[in-house]
Design an enzyme around this catalytic site. Structure first.
Site, PDB file in Angstrom:
ATOM      1  N   GLU A 226       0.890  -1.163   0.000  1.00 42.54           N
ATOM      2  CA  GLU A 226       0.000   0.000   0.000  1.00 42.54           C
ATOM      3  C   GLU A 226       0.925   1.208   0.000  1.00 42.54           C
ATOM      4  O   GLU A 226       1.374   1.679   1.023  1.00 42.54           O
ATOM      5  CB  GLU A 226      -0.881  -0.003   1.237  1.00 42.54           C
ATOM      6  N   GLU A 235       5.435  11.109  -1.839  1.00 37.65           N
ATOM      7  CA  GLU A 235       6.292  10.236  -1.022  1.00 37.65           C
ATOM      8  C   GLU A 235       7.138   9.326  -1.927  1.00 37.65           C
ATOM      9  O   GLU A 235       8.163   8.820  -1.488  1.00 37.65           O
ATOM     10  CB  GLU A 235       5.509   9.321  -0.061  1.00 37.65           C
TER      11      GLU A 235
HETATM   12  N1  LIG Z   1       0.771   4.599   1.320  1.00 39.24           N
HETATM   13  C1  LIG Z   1       1.666   5.326   1.936  1.00 39.24           C
HETATM   14  N2  LIG Z   1       2.055   6.494   1.422  1.00 39.24           N
HETATM   15  N3  LIG Z   1       2.154   4.919   3.087  1.00 39.24           N
HETATM   16  C2  LIG Z   1       1.655   3.705   3.729  1.00 39.24           C
HETATM   17  C3  LIG Z   1       2.739   2.658   3.819  1.00 39.24           C
HETATM   18  C4  LIG Z   1       3.940   3.202   4.486  1.00 39.24           C
HETATM   19  C5  LIG Z   1       4.661   2.101   5.313  1.00 39.24           C
HETATM   20  O1  LIG Z   1       5.670   1.531   4.486  1.00 39.24           O
HETATM   21  C6  LIG Z   1       6.951   1.701   5.098  1.00 39.24           C
HETATM   22  N4  LIG Z   1       7.911   1.900   3.993  1.00 39.24           N
HETATM   23  C7  LIG Z   1       7.890   2.888   3.064  1.00 39.24           C
HETATM   24  N5  LIG Z   1       8.913   2.731   2.213  1.00 39.24           N
HETATM   25  C8  LIG Z   1       9.582   1.614   2.596  1.00 39.24           C
HETATM   26  C9  LIG Z   1      10.725   0.909   2.115  1.00 39.24           C
HETATM   27  N6  LIG Z   1      11.384   1.353   1.018  1.00 39.24           N
HETATM   28  N7  LIG Z   1      11.130  -0.207   2.750  1.00 39.24           N
HETATM   29  C10 LIG Z   1      10.459  -0.650   3.848  1.00 39.24           C
HETATM   30  N8  LIG Z   1       9.373  -0.036   4.383  1.00 39.24           N
HETATM   31  C11 LIG Z   1       8.942   1.080   3.742  1.00 39.24           C
HETATM   32  C12 LIG Z   1       6.793   2.909   6.006  1.00 39.24           C
HETATM   33  O2  LIG Z   1       7.734   2.883   7.070  1.00 39.24           O
HETATM   34  C13 LIG Z   1       5.368   2.744   6.497  1.00 39.24           C
HETATM   35  O3  LIG Z   1       5.289   1.894   7.624  1.00 39.24           O
END
Ligand SMILES: NC(=[NH2+])NCCC[C@H]1O[C@@H](n2cnc3c(N)ncnc32)[C@H](O)[C@@H]1O
Length: 449
Positions: A226, A235
């Site tokens: 997601e 983002e």
């Molecule tokens: N829909 C969004 N805009 N954000 C919802 C998901 C975001 C979740 O993904 C994690 N997250 C984001 N990028 C990464 C990554 N490259 N690697 C691991 N976790 C991640 C982040 O820490 C958060 O817990």
């Protein structure tokens, strides 16, 4: 399996500037055209390119990071007239920095702002917001439920698992052989506890780290994430998903979401306009209109996140302006994504701006199976994203039958990699025959730097 076309871009040519505020026109004849010496000609200013740029169309100038360019004119905040080794053309202003030495040293700052970004996801606030969003969370649950039989013995990667909700759905509603729940923030420690607390530790393995950096013991059949941000891409977590796809998804594996669409509609925003702009006309019987230019800059220069558009505010039928195929989309495509639109005004009203939202689709693991859709638009159940409102500097009255034609360009910030600029160009053509009542405009909205 999956959608064939990649980024459905209808490319935008031409280069004429008419800011609906300054009403001036800059027509480019040829790339090496001599710029007429305008009366207040000033000597060109030296700038340094901070990123590569590949121009499109005959009037844009390509350059590489580190090139020294001479800026001759700045016809609009977004596009400047510049020279590189004797060749002249338009360049995106966001790619240039005045003499790097003068700039505060941003080289020390992480262009991904990961400390701040993952720090924010290490607390419950954002996870509570996402989990409280029933439309969002139930959509992912429905995807797992409707594919539970096909998920048997499959290997799943949940990228950016947060509290692990999607991974827990997989373990609870289906029988995958394994789920790798990848989470870079400190939330991962709690996610491990949640997996154990719900008796899923046999199936779900939590890996703390960035998806780009962790090692999985095997390739995966399904990559679920997601990743969507405001206006779909903010983002730019999508970049991590594409890198993980290329590294860990088996041939023939499935991406969830499988595709994404950005939808746009010209709209009214009477209450927002009244609240932020009209307010200054007669507060307490006084004339505060000299503050309106300030209000325009402070309230309308950037997009309004979490805007709730009413269906009645739509002046036309909404249109998908950008389509992303998650199987073929490439990281390099994210630098600049363009879409075109042509709207027919269905009811007279005031054109205050454009509203954008997105839809993502999850194709079935079964050939011909039902696709699950998460639509964040005004005719669907509300989500925490709501919609994004782009206010024009000045509203325009439009009539039924008028057309609003133009382009939207999502331009990724070359320095701050989670940010982008959204540039809208539009022309309004009256339904009557007289062609001289065409109004054109362009405006760029930073998200956020
Ligand atoms: N829909 C969004 N805009 N954000 C919802 C998901 C975001 C979740 O993904 C994690 N997250 C984001 N990028 C990464 C990554 N490259 N690697 C691991 N976790 C991640 C982040 O820490 C958060 O817990």
């Amino acid at each position: 399996m999956g959608f064939r076309n990649n980024v459905n871009c209808l490319f935008w040519g031409g280069m004429s500037f008419t800011c609906d505020k300054y009403e001036f026109e800059e027509e480019v004849t040829t790339r090496n055209a001599e710029k007429e010496e305008d009366e207040d000609d000033t000597s060109p200013e030296e700038y340094v390119a901070v990123s590569n740029f590949t121009g499109s169309g005959s009037d844009q100038l390509s350059f590489s990071s580190g090139d020294a360019l001479l800026v001759h004119a700045k016809p609009s905040p977004e596009w400047w007239w510049a020279e590189l080794q004797g060749v002249i053309g338009y360049v995106p202003a966001g790619y240039l920095r005045q003499d790097a030495a003068e700039e505060e040293d941003t080289s020390m700052e992480d262009p991904w702002q990961d400390e701040e970004y993952f720090g924010s996801y290490g607390t419950l606030r954002l996870h509570l917001e996402m989990l409280s969003d029933k439309s969002r969370t139930e959509a992912y649950r429905q995807v797992v439920l409707s594919n539970s039989a096909s998920l048997r013995n499959k290997v799943v990667m949940d990228l950016g698992c947060g509290t692990g909700i999607i991974s827990l759905f997989c373990a609870q509603l289906a029988q995958p052989s394994g789920v790798y729940a990848v989470e870079a923030s400190s939330m991962a420690e709690y996610t491990r506890q949640l997996v154990k607390q719900n008796g899923c530790e046999e199936v779900v393995t939590v890996l703390q780290g960035r998806a780009e950096e962790i090692e999985l013991p095997e390739q995966v059949d399904v990559l679920v994430s997601e990743w969507m941000g405001n206006c779909l891409l903010f983002e730019f977590m999508v970049e991590s998903v594409l890198l993980a796809r290329d590294r860990w998804l088996k041939d023939g594996g499935v991406m969830w979401p499988s595709s994404a669409a950005l939808t746009l509609v010209p709209c009214q925003a009477n209450s927002y306009y009244a609240e932020k702009m009209a307010f200054w006309e007669r507060p307490y019987g006084l004339d505060f209109t000299p503050l309106q230019p300030l209000a325009q800059q402070e309230f309308f220069a950037k997009p309004k996140f979490s805007h709730l558009i009413e269906p009645d505010d739509c002046l036309t039928a909404p249109r998908d302006v950008i389509l992303l195929d998650m199987y073929t989309l490439q990281v390099k495509d994210l630098e600049e994504i363009k879409g075109q639109f042509h709207f027919c005004v269905e009811k007279s009203g005031v054109f205050h701006g454009f509203t954008a939202w997105f839809t993502v689709r999850f194709e079935s693991l079964e050939a011909g199976g039902a696709t699950v859709e998460l639509n964040t638009g005004p005719n669907s159940d509300p989500t925490h994203w709501k919609q994004t409102l782009f206010m024009l500097d000045r509203p325009v009255s439009v009539c039924a039958g008028d057309s609003i034609t133009g382009t939207i360009v999502l331009c990724r910030n070359p320095v701050w990699r989670r940010h982008m600029n959204v540039t809208l160009h539009w022309s309004i053509n009256g339904s009557t025959e007289d062609t001289d009542n065409c109004q054109v405009g362009t405006k760029s909205f930073p998200m956020w730097r």
